[in-house]
Enzyme design. Structure first.
Site, mmCIF file in Angstrom:
data_model
loop_
_atom_site.group_PDB
_atom_site.id
_atom_site.type_symbol
_atom_site.label_atom_id
_atom_site.label_comp_id
_atom_site.label_asym_id
_atom_site.label_seq_id
_atom_site.Cartn_x
_atom_site.Cartn_y
_atom_site.Cartn_z
ATOM 1 N N SER A 110 -13.047 -0.712 8.695
ATOM 2 C CA SER A 110 -13.156 -1.758 7.666
ATOM 3 C C SER A 110 -14.225 -2.780 8.012
ATOM 4 O O SER A 110 -14.751 -3.455 7.132
ATOM 5 C CB SER A 110 -11.808 -2.461 7.487
ATOM 6 O OG SER A 110 -11.379 -3.018 8.714
ATOM 7 N N ASP A 111 -14.502 -2.910 9.325
ATOM 8 C CA ASP A 111 -15.534 -3.857 9.728
ATOM 9 C C ASP A 111 -16.145 -3.394 11.041
ATOM 10 O O ASP A 111 -15.524 -2.640 11.773
ATOM 11 C CB ASP A 111 -14.976 -5.283 9.864
ATOM 12 C CG ASP A 111 -13.637 -5.315 10.566
ATOM 13 O OD1 ASP A 111 -12.610 -5.039 9.909
ATOM 14 O OD2 ASP A 111 -13.624 -5.573 11.773
ATOM 15 N N ARG A 131 0.848 -1.192 0.000
ATOM 16 C CA ARG A 131 0.000 0.000 0.000
ATOM 17 C C ARG A 131 0.889 1.250 0.000
ATOM 18 O O ARG A 131 0.592 2.232 -0.675
ATOM 19 C CB ARG A 131 -0.911 -0.025 1.224
ATOM 20 C CG ARG A 131 -2.088 0.866 1.105
ATOM 21 C CD ARG A 131 -3.022 0.671 2.267
ATOM 22 N NE ARG A 131 -3.846 -0.502 2.147
ATOM 23 C CZ ARG A 131 -4.580 -0.994 3.132
ATOM 24 N NH1 ARG A 131 -4.576 -0.419 4.318
ATOM 25 N NH2 ARG A 131 -5.326 -2.048 2.940
HETATM 26 N N1 HPA Z 1 -9.184 -5.768 15.341
HETATM 27 C C1 HPA Z 1 -7.949 -5.273 15.354
HETATM 28 N N2 HPA Z 1 -7.426 -4.595 14.333
HETATM 29 C C2 HPA Z 1 -8.206 -4.402 13.255
HETATM 30 C C3 HPA Z 1 -9.497 -4.884 13.191
HETATM 31 C C4 HPA Z 1 -10.007 -5.609 14.293
HETATM 32 O O1 HPA Z 1 -11.144 -6.076 14.295
HETATM 33 N N3 HPA Z 1 -10.023 -4.535 11.968
HETATM 34 C C5 HPA Z 1 -9.047 -3.849 11.332
HETATM 35 N N4 HPA Z 1 -7.960 -3.766 12.094
#
Ligand code: HPA
Length: 235
Positions: free
Chosen positions: A207-208, A29
């Site tokens: 991201s989630d 990246r």
């Molecule tokens: N936990 C830790 N680091 C992260 C996560 C997670 O769920 N998602 C992206 N980086």
């Protein structure tokens, strides 16, 4: 400390690296950012594949480098950049998992503080009550940059965890402490900056969402990354 360069982890000579360094966990990246956003990017490090480049953008010199995953890894690279290469500012661009159901995937977070379960700070004999904190002027500069670009953002409290595959219930409980999301590097970056008298900020894209199970599509991940890169270069 010019005589410490190059290091076992960074092949750059003293002076090869800009005062402002943009970092991301993934070295590929960093390569993409350097090749897309910098004029005349010059590769200064390949050791362990942790690619680092220096170039210019709008007449200003920048470096872009990977930092790997987790606190020990960013601890090493950021320590060397601050203390051996005399870099002044590190801007980490990363991703995080939200634990607050109200924080949507794709949200950009300026990580004001980074609580942690890591013992990384023990080496510095820190004052009681020390909280790893981003440099206030960088938070303001990033917020102003995001506003100019019309990119929505949150100022957040994050948790820098030593454990990725953690107990989810324990992670979710941190919402009551005011934590919005979890990542794995900001606290060490902030603590190294504090100890060296330097400046640092972590900018994250959610991201989630660990609470809701939502996750960004690959396309939206790219958009989140683009937003963070533009905020960083617009500061
Ligand atoms: N936990 C830790 N680091 C992260 C996560 C997670 O769920 N998602 C992206 N980086």
């Amino acid at each position: 400390m010019e005589n410490q360069c190059p290091t076992p982890h960074n092949g750059a000579k003293y002076g090869d690296i800009a005062k402002t360094v943009i970092m991301s966990g993934d070295p590929l990246r960093a390569k993409m950012i350097a090749e897309t956003y910098l004029e005349n990017p010059v590769l200064y490090n390949e050791i362990r594949g942790m690619l680092g480049y220096t170039g210019t953008r709008n007449g200003k010199k920048y470096s872009v480098q990977g930092h790997g995953m987790g606190i020990p890894s960013i601890g090493i690279y950021s320590y060397e950049l601050f203390n051996f290469y005399d870099c002044d500012i590190i801007l980490r661009l990363g991703t995080c998992g939200a634990i607050d159901p109200a924080v949507k995937v794709g949200t950009v977070i300026l990580a004001e503080t980074a609580a942690t379960d890591s013992n990384y700070g023990y080496q510095y004999d820190l004052p009681e009550g020390y909280v790893p904190t981003a440099t206030p002027e960088l938070i303001e500069a990033a917020a102003a940059s995001a506003q100019r670009l019309g990119i929505p953002y949150l100022r957040g409290k994050v948790f820098s965890s030593d454990v990725f595959y953690n107990d989810v219930q324990k992670e979710l409980e941190m919402v009551k402490d005011g934590i919005q999301c979890i990542e794995m590097e900001a606290s060490a970056l902030y603590t190294n900056a504090y100890a060296a008298g330097k400046k640092a900020l972590t900018i994250l894209t959610v991201s989630d969402n660990i609470a809701t199970g939502d996750a960004l599509s690959a396309l939206d991940r790219q958009l989140g990354l683009k937003n963070m890169i533009e905020i960083a270069f617009g500061m």
